[in-house]
Design a protein around this motif. Structure first.
Motif, PDB file in Angstrom:
ATOM      1  N   PHE A  60       1.835  12.386  29.344  1.00  0.00           N
ATOM      2  CA  PHE A  60       0.973  13.257  28.556  1.00  0.00           C
ATOM      3  C   PHE A  60       1.202  12.988  27.074  1.00  0.00           C
ATOM      4  CE2 PHE A  60      -0.636  16.916  26.361  1.00  0.00           C
ATOM      5  CZ  PHE A  60      -1.734  17.313  27.111  1.00  0.00           C
ATOM      6  N   GLY A  61       0.106  13.026  26.313  1.00  0.00           N
ATOM      7  CA  GLY A  61       0.234  12.944  24.862  1.00  0.00           C
ATOM      8  C   GLY A  61      -0.691  11.929  24.239  1.00  0.00           C
ATOM      9  N   ASP A  62      -0.544  11.789  22.943  1.00  0.00           N
ATOM     10  CA  ASP A  62      -1.379  10.863  22.185  1.00  0.00           C
ATOM     11  C   ASP A  62      -0.970   9.427  22.460  1.00  0.00           C
ATOM     12  OD1 ASP A  62      -3.215  12.399  20.408  1.00  0.00           O
ATOM     13  OD2 ASP A  62      -1.332  13.339  19.807  1.00  0.00           O
ATOM     14  N   LEU A  63      -1.961   8.600  22.750  1.00  0.00           N
ATOM     15  CA  LEU A  63      -1.718   7.175  22.942  1.00  0.00           C
ATOM     16  C   LEU A  63      -1.983   6.457  21.623  1.00  0.00           C
ATOM     17  CD1 LEU A  63      -3.482   6.628  26.386  1.00  0.00           C
ATOM     18  CD2 LEU A  63      -1.035   6.497  25.938  1.00  0.00           C
ATOM     19  N   GLU A  64      -0.936   5.863  21.076  1.00  0.00           N
ATOM     20  CA  GLU A  64      -1.090   5.153  19.810  1.00  0.00           C
ATOM     21  C   GLU A  64      -1.678   3.775  20.070  1.00  0.00           C
ATOM     22  OE1 GLU A  64       1.596   4.131  15.873  1.00  0.00           O
ATOM     23  OE2 GLU A  64       2.299   5.611  17.326  1.00  0.00           O
ATOM     24  N   MET A  65      -2.806   3.507  19.427  1.00  0.00           N
ATOM     25  CA  MET A  65      -3.516   2.260  19.690  1.00  0.00           C
ATOM     26  C   MET A  65      -3.164   1.160  18.691  1.00  0.00           C
ATOM     27  SD  MET A  65      -7.327   3.324  20.881  1.00  0.00           S
ATOM     28  CE  MET A  65      -7.933   3.479  19.231  1.00  0.00           C
ATOM     29  N   MET A  66      -2.693   1.545  17.530  1.00  0.00           N
ATOM     30  CA  MET A  66      -2.520   0.544  16.489  1.00  0.00           C
ATOM     31  C   MET A  66      -1.558   1.063  15.438  1.00  0.00           C
ATOM     32  SD  MET A  66      -5.484  -0.861  13.875  1.00  0.00           S
ATOM     33  CE  MET A  66      -6.455  -1.581  15.193  1.00  0.00           C
ATOM     34  N   ILE A  67      -0.737   0.146  14.901  1.00  0.00           N
ATOM     35  CA  ILE A  67       0.071   0.451  13.724  1.00  0.00           C
ATOM     36  C   ILE A  67      -0.166  -0.668  12.724  1.00  0.00           C
ATOM     37  CG2 ILE A  67       2.107  -0.576  14.843  1.00  0.00           C
ATOM     38  CD1 ILE A  67       3.815   1.254  13.051  1.00  0.00           C
ATOM     39  N   SER A  68      -0.541  -0.281  11.499  1.00  0.00           N
ATOM     40  CA  SER A  68      -0.985  -1.277  10.525  1.00  0.00           C
ATOM     41  C   SER A  68      -0.330  -1.051   9.175  1.00  0.00           C
ATOM     42  CB  SER A  68      -2.505  -1.200  10.367  1.00  0.00           C
ATOM     43  OG  SER A  68      -2.956  -2.111   9.378  1.00  0.00           O
ATOM     44  N   GLU A  69       0.042  -2.141   8.544  1.00  0.00           N
ATOM     45  CA  GLU A  69       0.561  -2.074   7.176  1.00  0.00           C
ATOM     46  C   GLU A  69      -0.566  -1.713   6.206  1.00  0.00           C
ATOM     47  OE1 GLU A  69       3.985  -1.869   5.261  1.00  0.00           O
ATOM     48  OE2 GLU A  69       3.984  -2.821   7.238  1.00  0.00           O
ATOM     49  N   TYR A  70      -1.790  -1.936   6.637  1.00  0.00           N
ATOM     50  CA  TYR A  70      -2.966  -1.575   5.854  1.00  0.00           C
ATOM     51  C   TYR A  70      -3.317  -0.112   6.115  1.00  0.00           C
ATOM     52  CZ  TYR A  70      -8.039  -0.947   5.296  1.00  0.00           C
ATOM     53  OH  TYR A  70      -9.287  -0.470   4.995  1.00  0.00           O
ATOM     54  N   CYS A  71      -3.451   0.670   5.066  1.00  0.00           N
ATOM     55  CA  CYS A  71      -3.814   2.076   5.196  1.00  0.00           C
ATOM     56  C   CYS A  71      -5.266   2.249   4.790  1.00  0.00           C
ATOM     57  CB  CYS A  71      -2.911   2.947   4.326  1.00  0.00           C
ATOM     58  SG  CYS A  71      -3.388   4.693   4.332  1.00  0.00           S
ATOM     59  N   LEU A  72      -6.127   2.500   5.749  1.00  0.00           N
ATOM     60  CA  LEU A  72      -7.555   2.660   5.475  1.00  0.00           C
ATOM     61  C   LEU A  72      -7.809   3.852   4.558  1.00  0.00           C
ATOM     62  CD1 LEU A  72     -10.594   2.264   5.889  1.00  0.00           C
ATOM     63  CD2 LEU A  72     -10.388   3.509   8.052  1.00  0.00           C
ATOM     64  N   VAL A  73      -7.180   4.981   4.857  1.00  0.00           N
ATOM     65  CA  VAL A  73      -7.423   6.193   4.077  1.00  0.00           C
ATOM     66  C   VAL A  73      -7.032   5.982   2.617  1.00  0.00           C
ATOM     67  CG1 VAL A  73      -6.852   8.636   3.824  1.00  0.00           C
ATOM     68  CG2 VAL A  73      -7.149   7.654   6.102  1.00  0.00           C
ATOM     69  N   GLY A  74      -5.840   5.450   2.406  1.00  0.00           N
ATOM     70  CA  GLY A  74      -5.383   5.226   1.042  1.00  0.00           C
ATOM     71  C   GLY A  74      -6.198   4.163   0.327  1.00  0.00           C
ATOM     72  N   SER A  75      -6.509   3.063   1.020  1.00  0.00           N
ATOM     73  CA  SER A  75      -7.240   1.965   0.397  1.00  0.00           C
ATOM     74  C   SER A  75      -8.670   2.359   0.036  1.00  0.00           C
ATOM     75  CB  SER A  75      -7.262   0.755   1.327  1.00  0.00           C
ATOM     76  OG  SER A  75      -5.962   0.271   1.555  1.00  0.00           O
ATOM     77  N   ALA A  76      -9.304   3.138   0.918  1.00  0.00           N
ATOM     78  CA  ALA A  76     -10.708   3.498   0.703  1.00  0.00           C
ATOM     79  C   ALA A  76     -10.876   4.704  -0.206  1.00  0.00           C
ATOM     80  CB  ALA A  76     -11.378   3.770   2.051  1.00  0.00           C
ATOM     81  N   LEU A  77      -9.884   5.616  -0.181  1.00  0.00           N
ATOM     82  CA  LEU A  77     -10.055   6.875  -0.911  1.00  0.00           C
ATOM     83  C   LEU A  77      -9.023   7.096  -2.006  1.00  0.00           C
ATOM     84  CD1 LEU A  77     -10.687   9.267   2.123  1.00  0.00           C
ATOM     85  CD2 LEU A  77     -12.414   8.147   0.694  1.00  0.00           C
ATOM     86  N   GLY A  78      -7.886   6.397  -1.931  1.00  0.00           N
ATOM     87  CA  GLY A  78      -6.794   6.761  -2.828  1.00  0.00           C
ATOM     88  C   GLY A  78      -6.300   5.678  -3.745  1.00  0.00           C
ATOM     89  N   GLY A  79      -6.909   4.505  -3.734  1.00  0.00           N
ATOM     90  CA  GLY A  79      -6.419   3.426  -4.580  1.00  0.00           C
ATOM     91  C   GLY A  79      -5.408   2.577  -3.860  1.00  0.00           C
ATOM     92  N   LYS A  80      -4.639   1.765  -4.613  1.00  0.00           N
ATOM     93  CA  LYS A  80      -3.680   0.849  -4.005  1.00  0.00           C
ATOM     94  C   LYS A  80      -2.507   1.595  -3.390  1.00  0.00           C
ATOM     95  CE  LYS A  80      -4.361  -3.637  -6.134  1.00  0.00           C
ATOM     96  NZ  LYS A  80      -3.691  -4.769  -6.779  1.00  0.00           N
ATOM     97  N   LYS A  81      -1.907   0.950  -2.349  1.00  0.00           N
ATOM     98  CA  LYS A  81      -0.731   1.534  -1.706  1.00  0.00           C
ATOM     99  C   LYS A  81       0.408   1.658  -2.726  1.00  0.00           C
ATOM    100  CE  LYS A  81       2.598   0.657   1.976  1.00  0.00           C
ATOM    101  NZ  LYS A  81       2.928  -0.117   3.157  1.00  0.00           N
ATOM    102  N   GLY A  82       1.156   2.748  -2.631  1.00  0.00           N
ATOM    103  CA  GLY A  82       2.307   2.917  -3.500  1.00  0.00           C
ATOM    104  C   GLY A  82       2.087   4.040  -4.498  1.00  0.00           C
ATOM    105  N   GLU A  83       2.678   3.881  -5.678  1.00  0.00           N
ATOM    106  CA  GLU A  83       2.692   4.980  -6.644  1.00  0.00           C
ATOM    107  C   GLU A  83       1.315   5.289  -7.214  1.00  0.00           C
ATOM    108  OE1 GLU A  83       4.015   2.568 -10.650  1.00  0.00           O
ATOM    109  OE2 GLU A  83       5.574   3.174  -9.231  1.00  0.00           O
ATOM    110  N   HIS A  84       0.360   4.350  -7.131  1.00  0.00           N
ATOM    111  CA  HIS A  84      -0.968   4.591  -7.685  1.00  0.00           C
ATOM    112  C   HIS A  84      -1.902   5.272  -6.686  1.00  0.00           C
ATOM    113  CE1 HIS A  84       0.222   2.324 -11.162  1.00  0.00           C
ATOM    114  NE2 HIS A  84       0.486   1.256 -10.434  1.00  0.00           N
ATOM    115  N   CYS A  85      -1.453   5.445  -5.458  1.00  0.00           N
ATOM    116  CA  CYS A  85      -2.299   6.067  -4.441  1.00  0.00           C
ATOM    117  C   CYS A  85      -2.338   7.580  -4.659  1.00  0.00           C
ATOM    118  CB  CYS A  85      -1.783   5.741  -3.045  1.00  0.00           C
ATOM    119  SG  CYS A  85      -2.768   6.472  -1.720  1.00  0.00           S
TER     120      CYS A  85
END
Length: 855
Positions: free
Chosen positions: A717-742
């Motif tokens: 039972f529980g959430d099945l994790e389908m993917m783990i990515s170094e790329y963050c869609l939410v941050g890249s599309a909405l928050g700027g570059k990964k790291g302190e500028h996000c």
């Protein structure tokens, strides 16, 4: 000083250019264009099952062709292997060994242990599917007999250098071609959506499809920005200008992706990388040129296939610059713009050359349309080409408007150039020969022939005669002995030490040349390990497996256990209040909730011991080199706790860290290590594991076989994790570059990825800014609990790392009561419990692979 010495050693060692081949044509294209080694798959056990691939006869032919030209062949056996396949696998491995392949590339830890036991004479390379990106992971693979590791594509230059300095193993990295958005070996997206598993070689590439980024209110968060809809589709990797740096940091092998690509692609990319490597090798240490590829060569690299290029994670996390949001396939190169469409004639203002046979594509506001160019009109006259800055006309039936952009997606001349490079009978990959012809009248002549690898001597069938008219001259001997045709040799030097007036029939001279070449090419030798000995080793391995299984089954505790995985202190308390007797704490630290501090983990162990509860510290699935060093410092502190922690390793690096810290530390193995067969189970038990969570890709028949082993745990039972990515869609599309500028939009509200069928996949971001993508529906095997218990499985897991305390409490109560009842052989029904679970999760459930399995 030590670092300078390491750099000097690295610079002195030549780089290996490793090419892909999905067919024999592509294989020849690779060899003839300068590959040092080729990797390819057989008809079975290959991670590119839909490529043409090679049967054993084709493979033998390829190996002979390659070895004649001093090229190595590596065969991919880089999938998870089912237990029923092991007999076939053992036969296949020996066949590869007999053929003389130079190495096999592996993903399955059980298969690696098998080969290390039954055929240690075979060289093994660790696939990128093993998700190794730290020095600890590489060190663990060294103990298994690996000689090379293909690092995860997410490994940076600095991390690669640190790994190289800590291992004697060869390091291989991808330098060109398609990128996976997920860590390889950790992606179950294709598996869960359509039953086609990347871990079994049948990935359907759902990451190349269209998606929307939405919130809980179902709003398309990128509607105004409109970056494109291929939100999981990365650009293609291109490290052609980083070759000197790759060599300096200790990389040995440069891998080009592309076993699904056509031979012309392989020919072009390998030719261009060969030229770049040669230029890099020619440069003195510290002398760096601005570019290793000339502008026209870079254009060819773009033209043959690109989704735009990226350096991936080699220098930094590029964020949105990693991605090809607009399209998931070949972009081609800019050709020009439409001027007008008039009576079936389309006028194009060219920015690059155009030839008949080229494939072009129009980019319009309504989509894209492609055609193959026929005749080309220049100033009203028909022809076959157009030059940059000219306006030309072509026949066209369709829709196009002035200003529409035009791209060339196929260059006919480039394709023809590529095809000629590997055309039958026009092979150019040849080794130089040195010949020495010696002897006297009345004796057979001797021809000594030396290649870079071997030296042979042959004699004429007849004796040399005194010449009456035409004595044997140097020029005539050079002409006859140099007729090496389609052989992989060319005559570089010839020495003649014969009497001046000697004569030998041309037939004898030709026969000497033929015999010498035949002997040079005769490389078949008896295998070091005879088939009989190999058969005995295989039989012994099977018997040992049976003995291990029997001994462990006899010592197996049958008391049932329900494991509850939680990710923060609040849900831990909810699980304990609901009656949980075994808890798994830690794992990924989601930004959407507080998570455990090290002090809270220590306190949890103390509290659980007082209550007689089994507590395990789950470690994260992926950590890079620096993050692993931080974890090691925490583990060192934990090793001194009064209540020693039990750990759950999620990758090979963590396993190595635990053992290097304290081999006596109790540990278990998480499902992310892809335990798919008894050989893998046996390996981890042999290391001292106290428990192993099986792969979620196994179906019920496979689980029934593995369930006989003690300590196995099954996700129910529980959430099945389908993917783990170094790329963050939410941050890249909405928050700027990964790291302190996000701007960290991930903590402001929940986010989902919506597909074409309007299914919404939850997204979580961890504290290292990695993106985790979950299945739409929660795994629920509540109705199958009786069947699972009947298999002999005593440990089940509730993966409740994203649930709230109320949900955790109710779920734990339901499953604990059911599991206890089944253990006591009570009269249990799933009806009431399913009703409660459905009210908690009205969106429905999935049974995962329990019944359907994977291809």
């Amino acid at each position: 000083m030590e670092e300078q010495l390491i750099d000097q050693v690295n610079l002195a060692r030549p780089l290996e250019l490793l090419a892909p081949a999905g067919s024999y044509e592509a294989f020849k294209a690779a060899v003839e264009n300068g590959a040092d080694a080729v990797y390819l798959g057989g008809k079975s056990f290959s991670a590119r099952a839909s490529a043409a691939n090679f049967d054993l006869e084709e493979l033998k032919k390829a190996v002979n062709y390659a070895h004649e030209r001093q090229v190595k062949v590596y065969v991919t056996v880089n999938i998870l292997i089912a237990d029923r396949e092991f007999n076939e696998l053992m036969d296949y491995l020996y066949a590869l060994y007999e053929i003389g392949v130079d190495a096999v590339i592996l993903q399955d830890i059980g298969v690696a242990d098998l080969i290390h036991t039954i055929l240690p004479e075979m060289e093994i390379h660790a696939s990128t599917q093993m998700t190794v990106n730290t020095s600890w992971g590489v060190n663990h693979l060294e103990s298994l007999g690996f000689s090379r590791v293909v690092l995860a594509r997410e490994t940076s230059a600095a991390e690669t250098k640190a790994i190289a300095e800590a291992t004697p193993l060869d390091l291989e990295v991808f330098v060109h071609g398609a990128l996976c958005i997920s860590y390889s070996g950790q992606c179950l997206m294709s598996s869960f959506i359509g039953g086609r598993s990347g871990n079994r070689g049948t990935c359907a590439q759902p990451c190349r499809m269209t998606y929307q980024l939405i919130n809980e209110r179902k709003e398309n968060l990128l509607l105004q920005k409109n970056p494109g809809e291929h939100l999981l589709s990365p650009r293609d990797l291109n490290l052609a200008e980083e070759l000197q740096e790759l060599k300096r940091i200790g990389v040995h092998s440069l891998k080009v992706e592309g076993r699904m690509k056509r031979p012309e692609y392989v020919a072009t990319v390998i030719r261009l990388y060969r030229q770049a490597i040669n230029r890099a090798e020619d440069l003195q240490e510290g002398n760096r040129r601005s570019s290793l590829l000339r502008p026209e060569e870079h254009q060819e690299l773009l033209q043959v296939f690109n989704r735009d290029f990226t350096r991936g994670f080699f220098r930094e996390n590029p964020g949105a610059e990693l991605m090809s949001y607009n399209r998931p396939n070949n972009r081609g190169t800019r050709l020009g713009r439409v001027v007008r469409l008039d009576h079936g004639k389309l006028s194009i203002k060219l920015e690059a050359a155009l030839h008949s046979g080229d494939g072009i594509e129009f980019w319009t506001g309504r989509g894209r349309e492609g055609v193959t160019v026929g005749q080309i009109w220049r100033k009203g006259s028909p022809g076959n080409e157009g030059a940059p800055s000219e306006t030309v006309q072509i026949d066209f039936v369709g829709m196009a408007h002035p200003g529409d952009r035009v791209f060339k997606t196929n260059d006919a001349l480039l394709m023809e150039k590529a095809r000629l490079s590997f055309q039958e009978g026009r092979e150019q990959r040849k080794s130089p020969l040195t010949m020495r012809l010696s002897g006297h009248i009345g004796q057979p002549l001797c021809l000594e022939v030396s290649s870079p690898q071997r030296k042979v001597s042959v004699y004429s069938t007849g004796e040399a005669q005194k010449a009456l008219k035409r004595p044997l001259t140097f020029d005539y001997a050079l002409q006859q002995l140099g007729r090496l045709g389609t052989t992989p040799f060319w005559l570089d030097k010839l020495e003649l030490e014969i009497d001046d007036d000697l004569m030998l029939p041309v037939s004898d001279l030709n026969e000497m040349r033929r015999l010498a070449v035949e002997q040079l090419l005769h490389t078949e030798t008896q295998p070091i390990v005879e088939r009989r000995i190999y058969g005995q080793r295989c039989q012994q391995w099977k018997e040992n497996q049976t003995q291990k299984r029997t001994a462990l089954i006899n010592s197996k505790s049958t008391s049932p256990r329900v494991s509850v995985a939680v990710s923060d202190p609040l849900t831990l308390q909810a699980a304990l209040k609901a009656g949980a007797k075994r808890v798994l704490i830690g794992g990924e630290h989601w930004r959407s909730r507080r998570g455990f501090s090290l002090a809270e983990i220590q306190e949890s162990f103390k509290d659980c011991r007082k209550q007689g509860i089994d507590c395990v510290w789950r470690l994260p699935r992926v950590l890079n080199q620096a993050q692993s060093e931080s974890l090691l410092e925490e583990l060192k502190k934990a090793a001194n706790w009064e209540v020693k922690p039990k750990l759950m390793a999620a990758n090979l690096g963590e396993l190595e860290m635990m053992q290097s810290l304290n081999p006596a530390l109790p540990f278990e193995v998480d499902y992310s290590l892809n335990v798919f067969n008894e050989a893998s189970l046996s390996y981890f038990w042999g290391l001292g594991a106290k428990g192993v969570t099986l792969s979620p890709e196994l179906h019920h028949e496979q689980l029934a076989g593995l369930g006989k082993w003690p300590g196995v745990e099954v996700l129910v039972f529980g959430d099945l994790e389908m993917m783990i990515s170094e790329y963050c869609l939410v941050g890249s599309a909405l928050g700027g570059k990964k790291g302190e500028h996000c701007a960290r939009p991930c903590v402001q509200e929940p986010h989902f990825l919506r597909d074409r069928m309007r299914y919404d996949f939850p997204i979580e971001t961890d504290r290292e800014c990695r993106m985790h993508l979950f299945n739409v529906k929660i795994l629920n095997l509540y109705e199958e609990l009786a069947q699972i218990r009947g298999m002999g499985i005593s440990n089940i897991r509730l993966q409740l790392t994203r649930q709230n305390p109320g949900q955790v409490r109710q779920i734990v109560q339901l499953f604990t009561a059911a599991w206890d009842s089944l253990d006591k052989k009570g009269n249990w029904s799933s009806d009431r419990g399913m009703g409660e679970l459905t009210s908690l999760f009205p969106e429905g459930f999935t049974k995962g692979h329990f019944f359907r399995g994977v291809l």
